[in-house]
Write a protein that holds these residues in place. Structure first.
Motif, mmCIF file in Angstrom:
data_model
loop_
_atom_site.group_PDB
_atom_site.id
_atom_site.type_symbol
_atom_site.label_atom_id
_atom_site.label_comp_id
_atom_site.label_asym_id
_atom_site.label_seq_id
_atom_site.Cartn_x
_atom_site.Cartn_y
_atom_site.Cartn_z
ATOM 1 N N PRO A 231 0.622 28.420 -33.650
ATOM 2 C CA PRO A 231 2.061 28.147 -33.596
ATOM 3 C C PRO A 231 2.382 27.072 -32.550
ATOM 4 O O PRO A 231 1.764 27.014 -31.490
ATOM 5 N N GLY A 232 3.355 26.217 -32.872
ATOM 6 C CA GLY A 232 3.795 25.190 -31.932
ATOM 7 C C GLY A 232 2.905 23.968 -31.848
ATOM 8 O O GLY A 232 3.136 23.105 -31.016
ATOM 9 N N THR A 233 1.903 23.855 -32.724
ATOM 10 C CA THR A 233 0.966 22.726 -32.697
ATOM 11 C C THR A 233 1.368 21.673 -33.729
ATOM 12 O O THR A 233 1.518 21.985 -34.915
ATOM 13 N N LEU A 234 1.532 20.447 -33.280
ATOM 14 C CA LEU A 234 1.797 19.349 -34.198
ATOM 15 C C LEU A 234 0.568 19.158 -35.076
ATOM 16 O O LEU A 234 -0.551 19.069 -34.576
ATOM 17 N N HIS A 235 0.769 19.099 -36.400
ATOM 18 C CA HIS A 235 -0.381 18.989 -37.305
ATOM 19 C C HIS A 235 0.021 18.342 -38.631
ATOM 20 O O HIS A 235 1.195 18.275 -38.978
ATOM 21 N N GLY A 236 -0.980 17.890 -39.346
ATOM 22 C CA GLY A 236 -0.816 17.334 -40.679
ATOM 23 C C GLY A 236 -2.181 17.219 -41.322
ATOM 24 O O GLY A 236 -3.207 17.316 -40.655
ATOM 25 N N VAL A 237 -2.190 17.035 -42.620
ATOM 26 C CA VAL A 237 -3.442 16.851 -43.357
ATOM 27 C C VAL A 237 -3.262 15.664 -44.292
ATOM 28 O O VAL A 237 -2.182 15.456 -44.842
ATOM 29 N N LYS A 238 -4.321 14.877 -44.443
ATOM 30 C CA LYS A 238 -4.260 13.728 -45.347
ATOM 31 C C LYS A 238 -5.603 13.571 -46.034
ATOM 32 O O LYS A 238 -6.632 14.021 -45.539
ATOM 33 N N ASN A 239 -5.560 12.941 -47.180
ATOM 34 C CA ASN A 239 -6.781 12.689 -47.934
ATOM 35 C C ASN A 239 -7.035 11.189 -47.924
ATOM 36 O O ASN A 239 -6.390 10.438 -48.644
ATOM 37 N N LEU A 240 -7.974 10.753 -47.094
ATOM 38 C CA LEU A 240 -8.306 9.335 -46.974
ATOM 39 C C LEU A 240 -9.433 8.918 -47.910
ATOM 40 O O LEU A 240 -9.785 7.748 -47.957
ATOM 41 N N SER A 241 -9.968 9.886 -48.660
ATOM 42 C CA SER A 241 -11.107 9.586 -49.541
ATOM 43 C C SER A 241 -10.619 9.116 -50.912
ATOM 44 O O SER A 241 -9.418 9.072 -51.187
ATOM 45 N N ASP A 242 -11.570 8.804 -51.782
ATOM 46 C CA ASP A 242 -11.259 8.361 -53.137
ATOM 47 C C ASP A 242 -11.231 9.507 -54.140
ATOM 48 O O ASP A 242 -11.006 9.287 -55.326
ATOM 49 N N ALA A 243 -11.493 10.732 -53.683
ATOM 50 C CA ALA A 243 -11.549 11.882 -54.587
ATOM 51 C C ALA A 243 -10.534 12.937 -54.139
ATOM 52 O O ALA A 243 -10.192 13.036 -52.962
ATOM 53 N N GLU A 244 -10.066 13.717 -55.093
ATOM 54 C CA GLU A 244 -9.116 14.782 -54.779
ATOM 55 C C GLU A 244 -9.730 15.799 -53.821
ATOM 56 O O GLU A 244 -10.928 16.069 -53.871
ATOM 57 N N ALA A 245 -8.906 16.340 -52.948
ATOM 58 C CA ALA A 245 -9.324 17.418 -52.041
ATOM 59 C C ALA A 245 -8.574 18.681 -52.445
ATOM 60 O O ALA A 245 -7.429 18.623 -52.899
ATOM 61 N N ASN B 157 -12.837 15.927 -48.829
ATOM 62 C CA ASN B 157 -12.984 15.690 -47.392
ATOM 63 C C ASN B 157 -11.637 15.343 -46.763
ATOM 64 O O ASN B 157 -11.427 14.206 -46.332
ATOM 65 N N PRO B 158 -10.717 16.310 -46.684
ATOM 66 C CA PRO B 158 -9.422 16.018 -46.056
ATOM 67 C C PRO B 158 -9.566 15.811 -44.553
ATOM 68 O O PRO B 158 -10.488 16.340 -43.931
ATOM 69 N N THR B 159 -8.655 15.041 -44.002
ATOM 70 C CA THR B 159 -8.614 14.795 -42.566
ATOM 71 C C THR B 159 -7.420 15.534 -41.991
ATOM 72 O O THR B 159 -6.292 15.365 -42.453
ATOM 73 N N PHE B 160 -7.670 16.357 -40.975
ATOM 74 C CA PHE B 160 -6.625 17.131 -40.328
ATOM 75 C C PHE B 160 -6.315 16.518 -38.974
ATOM 76 O O PHE B 160 -7.229 16.241 -38.194
ATOM 77 N N ASP B 161 -5.034 16.302 -38.693
ATOM 78 C CA ASP B 161 -4.577 15.928 -37.361
ATOM 79 C C ASP B 161 -4.010 17.196 -36.749
ATOM 80 O O ASP B 161 -3.040 17.771 -37.258
ATOM 81 N N VAL B 162 -4.641 17.678 -35.685
ATOM 82 C CA VAL B 162 -4.245 18.926 -35.028
ATOM 83 C C VAL B 162 -4.082 18.624 -33.547
ATOM 84 O O VAL B 162 -5.069 18.399 -32.838
ATOM 85 N N GLY B 163 -2.820 18.600 -33.084
ATOM 86 C CA GLY B 163 -2.576 18.189 -31.711
ATOM 87 C C GLY B 163 -3.095 16.774 -31.515
ATOM 88 O O GLY B 163 -2.763 15.879 -32.281
ATOM 89 N N ASP B 164 -3.952 16.569 -30.531
ATOM 90 C CA ASP B 164 -4.522 15.236 -30.302
ATOM 91 C C ASP B 164 -5.910 15.066 -30.923
ATOM 92 O O ASP B 164 -6.585 14.080 -30.684
ATOM 93 N N GLN B 165 -6.327 16.038 -31.737
ATOM 94 C CA GLN B 165 -7.631 15.956 -32.414
ATOM 95 C C GLN B 165 -7.480 15.457 -33.839
ATOM 96 O O GLN B 165 -6.494 15.757 -34.514
ATOM 97 N N GLN B 166 -8.479 14.736 -34.309
ATOM 98 C CA GLN B 166 -8.580 14.389 -35.722
ATOM 99 C C GLN B 166 -9.873 15.012 -36.239
ATOM 100 O O GLN B 166 -10.948 14.743 -35.696
ATOM 101 N N ILE B 167 -9.755 15.845 -37.260
ATOM 102 C CA ILE B 167 -10.898 16.586 -37.786
ATOM 103 C C ILE B 167 -11.165 16.119 -39.209
ATOM 104 O O ILE B 167 -10.316 16.268 -40.086
ATOM 105 N N GLU B 168 -12.343 15.546 -39.434
ATOM 106 C CA GLU B 168 -12.757 15.155 -40.780
ATOM 107 C C GLU B 168 -13.481 16.349 -41.384
ATOM 108 O O GLU B 168 -14.630 16.623 -41.046
ATOM 109 N N ALA B 169 -12.781 17.058 -42.249
ATOM 110 C CA ALA B 169 -13.302 18.316 -42.785
ATOM 111 C C ALA B 169 -14.160 18.091 -44.020
ATOM 112 O O ALA B 169 -14.103 17.043 -44.663
#
Length: 115
Positions: A87-101, A65-77
């Motif tokens: 293109p041109g969109t500030l973004h990142g992905v992080k894993n806030l869970s206890d299991a590998e994504a 369940n990675p979390t994506f920050d896309v522009g001003d949205q946060q998406i819990e995938a």
């Protein structure tokens, strides 16, 4: 395709400058306009926010369940989700869970990015 097969094929984990924690990206295809990457993101790992001005990224969540920050949205995938980063969109992905994504990333640049 198993990671072991990729390692036997001589494909090394990619060096990505904007990663935090344990993130392993294995480049399966790497051309100027197209990269196909398998990413394993350990708990607490991810990428710092960044921008690709001339490319589109498409993530497919395989598991976890990675979390994506896309522009001003946060998406819990969740598995099966597809996240498209224009293109041109500030973004990142992080894993806030206890299991590998695990994600599959298609990075499309140049003339292919307009498709």
């Amino acid at each position: 395709m198993q990671s072991k097969v990729l390692e036997e094929a001589g494909i090394e984990p990619a060096s990505v400058p904007h990663t935090v924690g344990d993130v392993i990206f294995r480049e399966v295809v790497n051309t100027e306009e197209l990269k196909f990457v398998i990413g394993n993101i350990s708990p607490g790992g991810g990428t710092t926010p960044h921008i690709h001005n001339n490319s589109t990224e498409i993530y497919y969540v395989v598991h976890g369940n990675p979390t994506f920050d896309v522009g001003d949205q946060q998406i819990e995938a969740r598995p099966g989700n597809i996240i498209r980063i224009e293109p041109g969109t500030l973004h990142g992905v992080k894993n806030l869970s206890d299991a590998e994504a695990k994600v599959i990333l298609v990075h499309i640049a140049g003339s292919l990015a307009a498709v």
